[in-house]
Motif scaffolding. Structure first.
Motif, PDB file in Angstrom:
ATOM      1  N   ALA A 138      -5.718   8.760  -5.087  1.00 51.62           N
ATOM      2  CA  ALA A 138      -7.332   8.047  -6.011  1.00 51.62           C
ATOM      3  C   ALA A 138      -6.449   7.425  -7.345  1.00 51.62           C
ATOM      4  O   ALA A 138      -7.331   6.421  -8.165  1.00 51.62           O
ATOM      5  CB  ALA A 138      -8.114   9.124  -6.259  1.00 51.62           C
ATOM      6  N   LYS A 139      -5.106   7.185  -7.768  1.00 52.20           N
ATOM      7  CA  LYS A 139      -4.243   6.827  -8.257  1.00 52.20           C
ATOM      8  C   LYS A 139      -3.792   5.576  -8.258  1.00 52.20           C
ATOM      9  O   LYS A 139      -2.956   4.955  -8.921  1.00 52.20           O
ATOM     10  CB  LYS A 139      -2.968   7.848  -8.966  1.00 52.20           C
TER      11      LYS A 139
ATOM     12  N   ARG B 214      -8.790   1.313  -3.693  1.00 57.01           N
ATOM     13  CA  ARG B 214      -7.824   1.932  -3.566  1.00 57.01           C
ATOM     14  C   ARG B 214      -6.453   1.683  -2.514  1.00 57.01           C
ATOM     15  O   ARG B 214      -6.611   1.614  -0.836  1.00 57.01           O
ATOM     16  CB  ARG B 214      -7.450   3.576  -3.791  1.00 57.01           C
ATOM     17  N   ARG B 215      -5.224   0.952  -3.111  1.00 55.34           N
ATOM     18  CA  ARG B 215      -4.355   0.989  -1.874  1.00 55.34           C
ATOM     19  C   ARG B 215      -3.985   1.435  -1.198  1.00 55.34           C
ATOM     20  O   ARG B 215      -1.989   1.892  -1.495  1.00 55.34           O
ATOM     21  CB  ARG B 215      -3.520  -1.417  -2.435  1.00 55.34           C
TER      22      ARG B 215
ATOM     23  N   HIS C 257       0.793  -1.210  -0.346  1.00 53.79           N
ATOM     24  CA  HIS C 257       0.171   0.434   0.257  1.00 53.79           C
ATOM     25  C   HIS C 257       0.718   1.127   0.093  1.00 53.79           C
ATOM     26  O   HIS C 257       1.929   1.293   1.445  1.00 53.79           O
ATOM     27  CB  HIS C 257      -1.016  -0.218   1.159  1.00 53.79           C
TER      28      HIS C 257
ATOM     29  N   VAL D 252      -5.676  -0.173  -7.386  1.00 59.67           N
ATOM     30  CA  VAL D 252      -6.832  -1.135  -6.652  1.00 59.67           C
ATOM     31  C   VAL D 252      -6.629  -2.412  -5.808  1.00 59.67           C
ATOM     32  O   VAL D 252      -6.261  -3.352  -6.859  1.00 59.67           O
ATOM     33  CB  VAL D 252      -7.800  -0.664  -7.247  1.00 59.67           C
TER      34      VAL D 252
END
Length: 184
Positions: A121-122, A131-132, A98, A125
């Motif tokens: 947000a980029k 989202r990680r 993450h 996933v």
């Protein structure tokens, strides 16, 4: 006629591998030429065992902020936090591949935090659609902002979205347990 085909195929595959670039242990060049201006060096390998308590002072690898090392057995949900979270917990998030985005703005910096959230947000996933990555304040940072992956730290005085995009290209590359999902 069948003897020349395997040799020709082998020669073709070899030439394609040469065209791909270096096969050494050089760090990857995420994002191509646009990312060459950034440096995301790897920290030394350190033990990555669990400690008995998330309040343990033994957490981390001795760097500020820690980007690997001993950590507690629980990790954080991947979301944006408005209160500090235990370093020992988000180190575990890093081990799972993450991204962790941190800020130290006692006077407030909502515009810059929004840029960290845009980077979140980029992030990659997980198979659960989450989202990680996470965003959290951290009063111990040596600069106002930090972006972390397992064994990689990028410190900033102001958020650089291009640098964060380049760093995210390395997500999961060095993590001990890459690709693990993150609860929302």
């Amino acid at each position: 006629m069948t003897g020349w085909m395997p040799r020709a195929l082998s020669a073709l595959l070899f030439s394609l591998c040469l065209a791909c670039g270096s096969t050494s242990d050089d760090p990857p060049n995420p994002g191509g030429e646009a990312c060459q201006q950034y440096s995301f060096p790897l920290s030394d390998i350190s033990p990555a065992n669990h400690v008995s308590s998330c309040g343990s002072t033994a957490c981390g690898n001795g760097e500020n902020p820690p980007n690997s090392g001993l950590h507690c057995p629980t990790w954080l949900s991947c979301r944006s936090y408005t209160t500090e979270q235990p370093r020992c917990s988000w180190i575990h998030n890093l081990e799972h591949g993450h991204a962790v985005f941190l800020y130290n703005c006692p006077e407030g910096c909502s515009d810059e935090v929004a840029k960290l959230e845009a980077a979140m947000a980029k992030a990659a996933v997980g198979s659960n659609g989450v989202r990680r990555a996470l965003v959290a304040p951290d009063a111990q940072l040596p600069k106002r902002f930090a972006a972390l992956l397992w064994r990689r730290t990028y410190l900033m005085d102001s958020v650089d979205p291009d640098a964060l995009t380049c760093l995210l290209a390395l997500q999961d590359v060095d993590a001990n347990e890459p690709g693990l999902i993150c609860p929302p």
